[in-house]
Write an enzyme that holds these catalytic residues in place. Structure first.
Site, PDB file in Angstrom:
ATOM      1  CG  ASP A 105      17.136   9.019  40.997  1.00  0.00           C
ATOM      2  OD1 ASP A 105      17.482   7.886  40.565  1.00  0.00           O
ATOM      3  OD2 ASP A 105      16.579   9.503  42.018  1.00  0.00           O
ATOM      4  CD  GLU A 143       8.466  13.736   3.315  1.00  0.00           C
ATOM      5  OE1 GLU A 143       7.887  14.645   2.907  1.00  0.00           O
ATOM      6  OE2 GLU A 143       8.950  12.696   2.733  1.00  0.00           O
ATOM      7  CD  GLU A 163       2.823  16.175   7.264  1.00  0.00           C
ATOM      8  OE1 GLU A 163       2.794  16.325   5.940  1.00  0.00           O
ATOM      9  OE2 GLU A 163       1.891  15.419   7.682  1.00  0.00           O
ATOM     10  CD  GLU A 208       1.960  18.873   4.194  1.00  0.00           C
ATOM     11  OE1 GLU A 208       1.041  18.876   3.504  1.00  0.00           O
ATOM     12  OE2 GLU A 208       3.030  18.359   3.507  1.00  0.00           O
ATOM     13  CD  GLU A 239       6.656  18.030   4.810  1.00  0.00           C
ATOM     14  OE1 GLU A 239       5.631  17.344   4.576  1.00  0.00           O
ATOM     15  OE2 GLU A 239       7.544  17.617   3.977  1.00  0.00           O
ATOM     16  CG  HIS A 241       5.919  11.221   4.724  1.00  0.00           C
ATOM     17  ND1 HIS A 241       5.555  11.713   3.553  1.00  0.00           N
ATOM     18  CD2 HIS A 241       4.762  10.728   5.406  1.00  0.00           C
ATOM     19  CE1 HIS A 241       4.175  11.580   3.305  1.00  0.00           C
ATOM     20  NE2 HIS A 241       3.718  11.060   4.455  1.00  0.00           N
ATOM     21  NE  ARG A 249       3.839  12.664  -4.328  1.00  0.00           N
ATOM     22  CZ  ARG A 249       4.923  13.275  -3.306  1.00  0.00           C
ATOM     23  NH1 ARG A 249       4.570  13.260  -2.012  1.00  0.00           N
ATOM     24  NH2 ARG A 249       5.918  13.707  -3.719  1.00  0.00           N
ATOM     25  CD  GLU A 303       7.547   9.415   1.198  1.00  0.00           C
ATOM     26  OE1 GLU A 303       7.123   9.093   0.286  1.00  0.00           O
ATOM     27  OE2 GLU A 303       7.613  10.720   1.585  1.00  0.00           O
ATOM     28  NE  ARG A 324       2.901   8.535   1.140  1.00  0.00           N
ATOM     29  CZ  ARG A 324       1.718   8.357   1.693  1.00  0.00           C
ATOM     30  NH1 ARG A 324       1.136   7.324   1.977  1.00  0.00           N
ATOM     31  NH2 ARG A 324       0.916   9.533   1.533  1.00  0.00           N
TER      32      ARG A 324
HETATM   33  P1  ADP Z   1       8.247  14.492  -0.361  1.00  0.00           P
HETATM   34  O1  ADP Z   1       8.369  14.637  -1.962  1.00  0.00           O
HETATM   35  O2  ADP Z   1       7.685  13.117   0.045  1.00  0.00           O
HETATM   36  O3  ADP Z   1       7.367  15.681   0.078  1.00  0.00           O
HETATM   37  P2  ADP Z   1      10.579  15.820   0.715  1.00  0.00           P
HETATM   38  O4  ADP Z   1      11.134  16.625  -0.621  1.00  0.00           O
HETATM   39  O5  ADP Z   1       9.656  16.758   1.549  1.00  0.00           O
HETATM   40  O6  ADP Z   1       9.712  14.600   0.094  1.00  0.00           O
HETATM   41  O7  ADP Z   1      11.746  15.157   1.547  1.00  0.00           O
HETATM   42  C1  ADP Z   1      12.622  14.104   1.101  1.00  0.00           C
HETATM   43  C2  ADP Z   1      13.552  13.642   2.094  1.00  0.00           C
HETATM   44  O8  ADP Z   1      14.554  12.789   1.724  1.00  0.00           O
HETATM   45  C3  ADP Z   1      14.487  14.796   2.524  1.00  0.00           C
HETATM   46  O9  ADP Z   1      14.727  14.800   3.899  1.00  0.00           O
HETATM   47  C4  ADP Z   1      15.826  14.455   1.591  1.00  0.00           C
HETATM   48  O10 ADP Z   1      16.983  14.905   2.433  1.00  0.00           O
HETATM   49  C5  ADP Z   1      15.933  12.888   1.933  1.00  0.00           C
HETATM   50  N1  ADP Z   1      16.587  12.016   1.252  1.00  0.00           N
HETATM   51  C6  ADP Z   1      17.130  12.247  -0.248  1.00  0.00           C
HETATM   52  N2  ADP Z   1      17.996  11.558  -0.544  1.00  0.00           N
HETATM   53  C7  ADP Z   1      17.965  10.533   0.501  1.00  0.00           C
HETATM   54  C8  ADP Z   1      18.712   9.238   0.703  1.00  0.00           C
HETATM   55  N3  ADP Z   1      19.578   8.728  -0.162  1.00  0.00           N
HETATM   56  N4  ADP Z   1      18.291   8.542   1.800  1.00  0.00           N
HETATM   57  C9  ADP Z   1      17.609   9.031   2.576  1.00  0.00           C
HETATM   58  N5  ADP Z   1      16.765  10.076   2.505  1.00  0.00           N
HETATM   59  C10 ADP Z   1      17.205  10.895   1.478  1.00  0.00           C
HETATM   60 MG    MG Z   2       4.072  16.411   4.274  1.00  0.00          MG
HETATM   61 MG    MG Z   3       6.833  12.390   1.881  1.00  0.00          MG
HETATM   62 MG    MG Z   4       7.571  16.316   2.016  1.00  0.00          MG
HETATM   63 MG    MG Z   5       8.696  18.492   0.791  1.00  0.00          MG
END
Ligand code: ADP
Ligand code: MG
Ligand code: MG
Ligand code: MG
Ligand code: MG
Length: 445
Positions: free
Chosen positions: A52, A133, A135, A190, A197, A246, A317, A334, A336
């Site tokens: 429903d 990512e 958190e 974190e 994270e 992110h 960043r 990315e 953010r």
């Molecule tokens: P940060 O440096 O911002 O902390 P992380 O290492 O925590 O980054 O996370 C990076 C994320 O990006 C992971 O989930 C990873 O699988 C993802 N990632 C890697 N290559 C690609 C891609 N080509 N497209 C989308 N996401 C990707």
């Molecule tokens: Mg983080």
């Molecule tokens: Mg990040």
């Molecule tokens: Mg990260």
């Molecule tokens: Mg990381």
């Protein structure tokens, strides 16, 4: 990992599954469940299980309430923890919602994302890959099992035990995730006390959105087992970093990562720049979707690693969009600003639509900002083409209402429901008198 109906029938017998849980998400990203005994399996597998829809907020009116659940067989999963006293297990399937006329329901965020992904395919891309990512904070539970505002530890970024008390909980989260088929890339404490994270491998949009929903469920379940409450609220505690989510993203076509071009500026392709142009163009108007609560805007303030301005950078960043250093197939943007209260299905639909609009209109991004934006004054920001993200949920909703492209990304039905609900939410918040007002005004006036 595609399952046939027979695979599922077999697993249910082998693993003593007693209940089937059909999961879907409402407009606000809340996970909803319909649970049936395993005797209903054939009804489930033949897309004949009804529920429903009028009982779900923002779905439909009473007179059109009957809905069908169409399970996605690839999402079949047996919960490792949900055993009852005779060892019976619970399995889940994520489902799409169909109307009585057997049409995808316009209020179903998952069906909507599939619709937007078809648009992407028509535009010549094969995959929208997303790595998120999320958190969260671990808070202590009181004797009654209610969350308190007491953080579980005083640790900081990448700290180790014994400071990092959440370590055991986090480790168990990772183990359960792996049992459920996640590829966990990293898990760490974190920056803020009590904040964690867990990063898992990117996936195509639909799987990535399903994964976020499953991830939250796992984190909350395991935290509770350890006497803790996991919260994904963007800013539960003022004065320390909030919870972001992110979003790393890339478009793939048959030749591989369409954002990568060895010859391009920063080794990014024209496609990547146009996609980025679209994301920047629509950022203010998709913020209501990526940051959908009153509390979200308490995170989007200067000084806590969260973005406040619409800008991008290839190196630092702090801006809203960063280009992480990896190239080749890992080339990605990315975003953010997103926080974990966002409905992932709507969020990915909105971002993808913004990016595709940029590609279609060949939008050029503003210049990269490689200095600290927070040290620029308003006129410097203006000259650099840097605009502000919305300050409040109300402003964000107004921006969404001015943007036909982003409304179309989530569909008319959900855009209307979403906007109406968020305006009410904001009004309800506005009527409350906060502690800040008492502290700052009471004795002055
Ligand atoms: P940060 O440096 O911002 O902390 P992380 O290492 O925590 O980054 O996370 C990076 C994320 O990006 C992971 O989930 C990873 O699988 C993802 N990632 C890697 N290559 C690609 C891609 N080509 N497209 C989308 N996401 C990707
Ligand atoms: Mg983080
Ligand atoms: Mg990040
Ligand atoms: Mg990260
Ligand atoms: Mg990381």
């Amino acid at each position: 990992r595609a399952y046939t109906k027979d695979d599922i029938r077999q697993k249910i017998v082998d693993e003593n599954v007693e209940f089937l849980r059909l999961q879907f998400s409402d407009v606000f990203g809340n996970i909803k469940n319909v649970e049936v005994p395993v005797s209903q399996l054939e009804k489930v597998l033949s897309n004949n299980l009804m529920f429903d829809g009028s009982s779900i907020e923002g779905f439909v009116r009473i007179e059109e309430s009957d809905m069908y659940l169409y399970p996605d067989l690839a999402t079949f999963m047996i919960f490792p923890w949900a055993t009852d006293e005779h060892g019976g297990k619970v399995a889940r399937l994520i489902a799409d919602i169909y109307t009585v006329d057997r049409e995808p329901f316009a209020g179903d965020p998952r069906s909507n994302l599939k619709r937007v992904l078809k648009q992407m395919t028509a535009d010549g891309f094969s995959k929208f890959n997303l790595g998120t990512e999320p958190e969260f904070f671990l808070l202590k539970l009181d004797e009654k099992g209610k969350p308190t505002m007491n953080l579980n530890d005083k640790g900081g970024y990448f700290d180790l035990a014994p400071l990092d008390m959440g370590e055991n909980t986090r480790r168990e989260i990772v183990l359960e995730m792996e049992k459920m088929g996640f590829e966990v890339e990293a898990a760490h404490h974190e920056v803020a006390p009590g904040q964690h994270e867990v990063d898992f491998k990117y996936a195509d949009a639909l799987d990535a959105a399903d994964n976020i929903q499953t991830f939250k469920l796992i984190v909350k379940t395991i935290a509770r087992k350890h006497g803790l409450y996991a919260t994904f609220l963007p800013k539960p505690i003022s004065g320390i970093n909030g919870n972001g989510m992110h979003v790393n993203m890339s478009l793939f076509n048959d030749a591989g990562n369409a954002f990568y071009d060895e010859e391009g500026e920063l080794q990014l392709s024209e496609t990547a720049y146009h996609f980025l142009g679209g994301v920047l163009e629509h950022a203010a108007s998709f913020t209501a979707i990526t940051n959908p609560t009153v509390n979200s805007y308490k995170r989007l303030t200067p000084g806590y690693e969260a973005p406040v301005y619409v800008a991008w950078s290839g190196s630092n960043r702090s801006p809203m969009v960063r280009v992480p250093a990896s190239r080749g197939n890992s080339t990605r943007l990315e975003l953010r600003s997103v926080d974990p209260t966002a409905n992932p299905y709507l969020t990915f639909a909105a971002i993808l639509t913004a990016g595709l609009d940029g590609i279609e209109r060949k939008l050029e991004p503003t210049h990269a900002v490689d200095r600290n934006i927070y040290l620029m004054d308003e006129s410097e920001r203006r000259r650099a083409g840097i605009t502000d993200l919305p300050d409040t949920l109300l402003e964000a909703v107004s921006k969404l209402q001015e943007d036909e492209v982003i409304q179309s990304a989530i569909g008319k039905h959900m855009a209307r429901t979403f906007v109406d609900a968020k305006r009410l939410e904001y009004q309800s918040y506005r009527r409350e008198v906060s502690q800040w007002e008492i502290d700052n005004y009471l004795e002055q006036y």
